[in-house]
Design an enzyme around this catalytic site. Structure first.
Site, PDB file in Angstrom:
ATOM      1  N   ASP A  52       0.835  -1.200   0.000  1.00 34.53           N
ATOM      2  CA  ASP A  52       0.000   0.000   0.000  1.00 34.53           C
ATOM      3  C   ASP A  52       0.869   1.249   0.000  1.00 34.53           C
ATOM      4  O   ASP A  52       1.773   1.400   0.820  1.00 34.53           O
ATOM      5  CB  ASP A  52      -0.902  -0.014   1.237  1.00 34.53           C
ATOM      6  CG  ASP A  52      -2.108   0.899   1.096  1.00 34.53           C
ATOM      7  OD1 ASP A  52      -1.913   2.064   0.707  1.00 34.53           O
ATOM      8  OD2 ASP A  52      -3.234   0.451   1.368  1.00 34.53           O
TER       9      ASP A  52
ATOM     10  N   HIS B  17       2.208   8.801   4.670  1.00 30.18           N
ATOM     11  CA  HIS B  17       1.308   9.836   5.184  1.00 30.18           C
ATOM     12  C   HIS B  17       1.973  10.647   6.295  1.00 30.18           C
ATOM     13  O   HIS B  17       1.761  11.856   6.410  1.00 30.18           O
ATOM     14  CB  HIS B  17       0.032   9.205   5.726  1.00 30.18           C
ATOM     15  CG  HIS B  17      -0.959   8.827   4.673  1.00 30.18           C
ATOM     16  ND1 HIS B  17      -1.535   9.747   3.815  1.00 30.18           N
ATOM     17  CD2 HIS B  17      -1.488   7.619   4.334  1.00 30.18           C
ATOM     18  CE1 HIS B  17      -2.373   9.128   2.993  1.00 30.18           C
ATOM     19  NE2 HIS B  17      -2.366   7.829   3.286  1.00 30.18           N
TER      20      HIS B  17
ATOM     21  N   GLU C 110      -1.133  -7.856   2.050  1.00 30.90           N
ATOM     22  CA  GLU C 110      -0.928  -6.409   2.013  1.00 30.90           C
ATOM     23  C   GLU C 110       0.091  -5.948   3.042  1.00 30.90           C
ATOM     24  O   GLU C 110      -0.021  -6.268   4.227  1.00 30.90           O
ATOM     25  CB  GLU C 110      -2.242  -5.669   2.280  1.00 30.90           C
ATOM     26  CG  GLU C 110      -2.073  -4.149   2.160  1.00 30.90           C
ATOM     27  CD  GLU C 110      -3.185  -3.352   2.836  1.00 30.90           C
ATOM     28  OE1 GLU C 110      -3.348  -2.178   2.462  1.00 30.90           O
ATOM     29  OE2 GLU C 110      -3.870  -3.888   3.740  1.00 30.90           O
TER      30      GLU C 110
ATOM     31  N   THR D 258      -8.044  -2.241   1.803  1.00 27.74           N
ATOM     32  CA  THR D 258      -7.465  -3.175   0.829  1.00 27.74           C
ATOM     33  C   THR D 258      -7.938  -4.608   1.026  1.00 27.74           C
ATOM     34  O   THR D 258      -8.485  -5.205   0.091  1.00 27.74           O
ATOM     35  CB  THR D 258      -5.930  -3.087   0.842  1.00 27.74           C
ATOM     36  OG1 THR D 258      -5.543  -1.749   0.525  1.00 27.74           O
ATOM     37  CG2 THR D 258      -5.316  -4.039  -0.174  1.00 27.74           C
TER      38      THR D 258
ATOM     39  N   SER E 155      -7.164   3.839  -1.278  1.00 25.71           N
ATOM     40  CA  SER E 155      -6.922   2.395  -1.230  1.00 25.71           C
ATOM     41  C   SER E 155      -8.163   1.575  -1.567  1.00 25.71           C
ATOM     42  O   SER E 155      -8.056   0.492  -2.133  1.00 25.71           O
ATOM     43  CB  SER E 155      -6.398   1.997   0.150  1.00 25.71           C
ATOM     44  OG  SER E 155      -5.137   2.562   0.389  1.00 25.71           O
TER      45      SER E 155
ATOM     46  N   HIS F 237      -1.798  11.000  -1.024  1.00 29.63           N
ATOM     47  CA  HIS F 237      -1.458  10.107  -2.136  1.00 29.63           C
ATOM     48  C   HIS F 237      -1.026  10.937  -3.341  1.00 29.63           C
ATOM     49  O   HIS F 237      -1.269  12.147  -3.397  1.00 29.63           O
ATOM     50  CB  HIS F 237      -2.660   9.258  -2.533  1.00 29.63           C
ATOM     51  CG  HIS F 237      -3.180   8.389  -1.427  1.00 29.63           C
ATOM     52  ND1 HIS F 237      -4.374   7.695  -1.519  1.00 29.63           N
ATOM     53  CD2 HIS F 237      -2.671   8.085  -0.210  1.00 29.63           C
ATOM     54  CE1 HIS F 237      -4.573   7.011  -0.401  1.00 29.63           C
ATOM     55  NE2 HIS F 237      -3.552   7.243   0.412  1.00 29.63           N
TER      56      HIS F 237
ATOM     57  N   ASP G 239      -1.565  -0.087  -4.741  1.00 31.11           N
ATOM     58  CA  ASP G 239      -2.805   0.584  -5.113  1.00 31.11           C
ATOM     59  C   ASP G 239      -2.549   2.011  -5.582  1.00 31.11           C
ATOM     60  O   ASP G 239      -3.269   2.550  -6.415  1.00 31.11           O
ATOM     61  CB  ASP G 239      -3.790   0.577  -3.933  1.00 31.11           C
ATOM     62  CG  ASP G 239      -3.123   0.931  -2.603  1.00 31.11           C
ATOM     63  OD1 ASP G 239      -1.916   1.267  -2.593  1.00 31.11           O
ATOM     64  OD2 ASP G 239      -3.811   0.862  -1.571  1.00 31.11           O
ATOM     65  N   HIS G 240      -1.496   2.641  -5.048  1.00 25.72           N
ATOM     66  CA  HIS G 240      -1.135   4.020  -5.367  1.00 25.72           C
ATOM     67  C   HIS G 240       0.195   4.323  -4.681  1.00 25.72           C
ATOM     68  O   HIS G 240       0.701   3.502  -3.906  1.00 25.72           O
ATOM     69  CB  HIS G 240      -2.204   5.000  -4.860  1.00 25.72           C
ATOM     70  CG  HIS G 240      -2.506   4.819  -3.403  1.00 25.72           C
ATOM     71  ND1 HIS G 240      -1.665   5.255  -2.398  1.00 25.72           N
ATOM     72  CD2 HIS G 240      -3.545   4.207  -2.772  1.00 25.72           C
ATOM     73  CE1 HIS G 240      -2.158   4.933  -1.229  1.00 25.72           C
ATOM     74  NE2 HIS G 240      -3.301   4.281  -1.416  1.00 25.72           N
TER      75      HIS G 240
END
Length: 376
Positions: A40, A262, A253, A134, A81, A336, A300-301
């Site tokens: 993630d 973050h 994950e 996720t 996510s 993100h 996911d990003h």
């Protein structure tokens, strides 16, 4: 020999030669198992950090097939996510916050729902709560990722065979007063809320749940240890233990790479990335021995706009300069980003994962590599 005979002989040789060179086209091998690992928030710079800061060779370096995916959701350039995982789990673009529902909020079938009726075992592992965006996108349906108690209830009714992570509170400290751990036991789950065991201790259970935190798992820095690589290995062993139906799909994950991004905390991010890389190693070790397993690693990003830049040093006179002999992690955002993220693939069907494509194609490429979309 007459001229006519010579011509006939020449033509016969040509025809024989053509026939002898007809090559029977071989059908590409189909994967029987799929291990999907999602880091993630992991972009290229996060991955690159393993090559600078891991003390052993990164498992990312073992892949030969690499691609890139576009990560935007149905309504936003920058995905979250939930929408990102829904794209992988269902092949459908949706809005940020959606859990396995389409842009119009209607439910869409997940990989778990597609393959379970085919006697293929399924599992999810996460370093967050198991109800987080996720993992939830592979077994639940919700119009909002924050509906954790509803998502926990979906786990009970799902066909998941193995899961490991946090999130006990959403099963047994619920607003409705229900204890869903009792319901899980009624479905044949062995439940452990203390620590990961070994296959010998759980092999007689038809299903297995590890819930090792009230909410999210601790970070590596706070003592989580080797939970993720161990849960990866144990999940694979458990899902493949049935000799009659040994095939499986598992999603693993590394949740907290994202959280380090973050927080703009490079040490946090890198420690979680290295832990995730160790889990990749367990998946690849199994796939190399098995020969029938497709391993896919992606994200996911990207989170944090993370960059490995040269370290800034200060001279005696107070002026600064960039020291190109040393790198440090820097960030451009606490959110993100919309950057393309890498895809790594190994095993039968892996060649299809090269190139640049939408994140929804991960779902379709998995079905193509396995024939799991076959109606028979």
């Amino acid at each position: 020999m007459t001229h006519k005979s010579i011509i006939y002989l020449f033509l016969s040789l040509i025809l024989f030669n053509c026939k002898s060179h007809v090559v029977k086209k071989e059908t590409p091998q189909k994967a029987k198992n799929v291990i999907l690992l999602i880091g993630d928030g992991t972009g290229l710079s996060q991955i690159s950090s393993a090559f600078y800061f891991k003390e052993t060779s990164p498992n990312y370096g073992r892949f030969k097939t690499i691609g890139l995916i576009k990560t935007s959701s149905s309504r936003q350039d920058v995905t979250d996510s939930a929408a990102g995982a829904t794209a992988f789990a269902t092949g459908v673009k949706t809005y940020n916050g959606a859990i396995a529902v389409a842009d119009d909020s209607t439910e869409v079938k997940t990989l778990v729902e597609i393959v379970s009726p085919k006697q293929i075992k399924t599992g999810v592992v996460s370093t967050s709560s198991i109800q987080h965006a996720t993992p939830a996108s592979f077994y639940a349906h919700a119009i909002n990722r924050g509906l954790y108690e509803d998502i926990a209830a979906d786990m009970v009714t799902s066909d998941i065979d193995f899961f490991a992570g946090g999130g006990t509170r959403y099963f047994n400290e619920r607003k409705d007063g229900k204890n869903l751990l009792t319901d899980l036991k009624a479905k044949g789950f062995g439940i452990n809320t203390t620590a990961l065991g070994d296959l010998e201790g759980i092999k007689d259970y038809p299903k297995m749940a590890y819930l090792l935190a009230t909410n999210h798992m601790d970070s590596i820095g706070k003592g989580r240890g080797d939970f993720l690589p161990k849960a990866t290995e144990l999940g694979i062993q458990f899902l493949s233990k049935d000799k009659e139906h040994p095939n499986f799909f598992i999603m693993i994950e590394g949740s907290q790479i994202d959280w380090g991004g973050h927080a703009n905390d490079a040490d946090y991010l890198i420690a979680e990335l290295i832990d995730f890389d160790n889990a990749i190693g367990k998946a690849l070790d199994f796939a190399e021995k098995d020969g029938n397993t497709l391993v896919i690693v992606t994200a996911d990003h990207e989170t944090g706009g993370f960059t490995l830049s040269s370290s800034t040093k200060t001279r005696a006179d107070g002026s600064t300069y960039s020291d190109y002999r040393e790198v440090t992690g820097t960030f451009s955002t606490k959110g993100h980003s919309a950057t393309l993220v890498p895809v790594f693939a190994y095993g039968p069907g892996s060649e299809a994962f090269s190139g640049i494509y939408e994140n929804t194609e991960i779902f379709h490429k998995i079905l193509e590599a396995t024939n799991w979309n076959d109606k028979n």
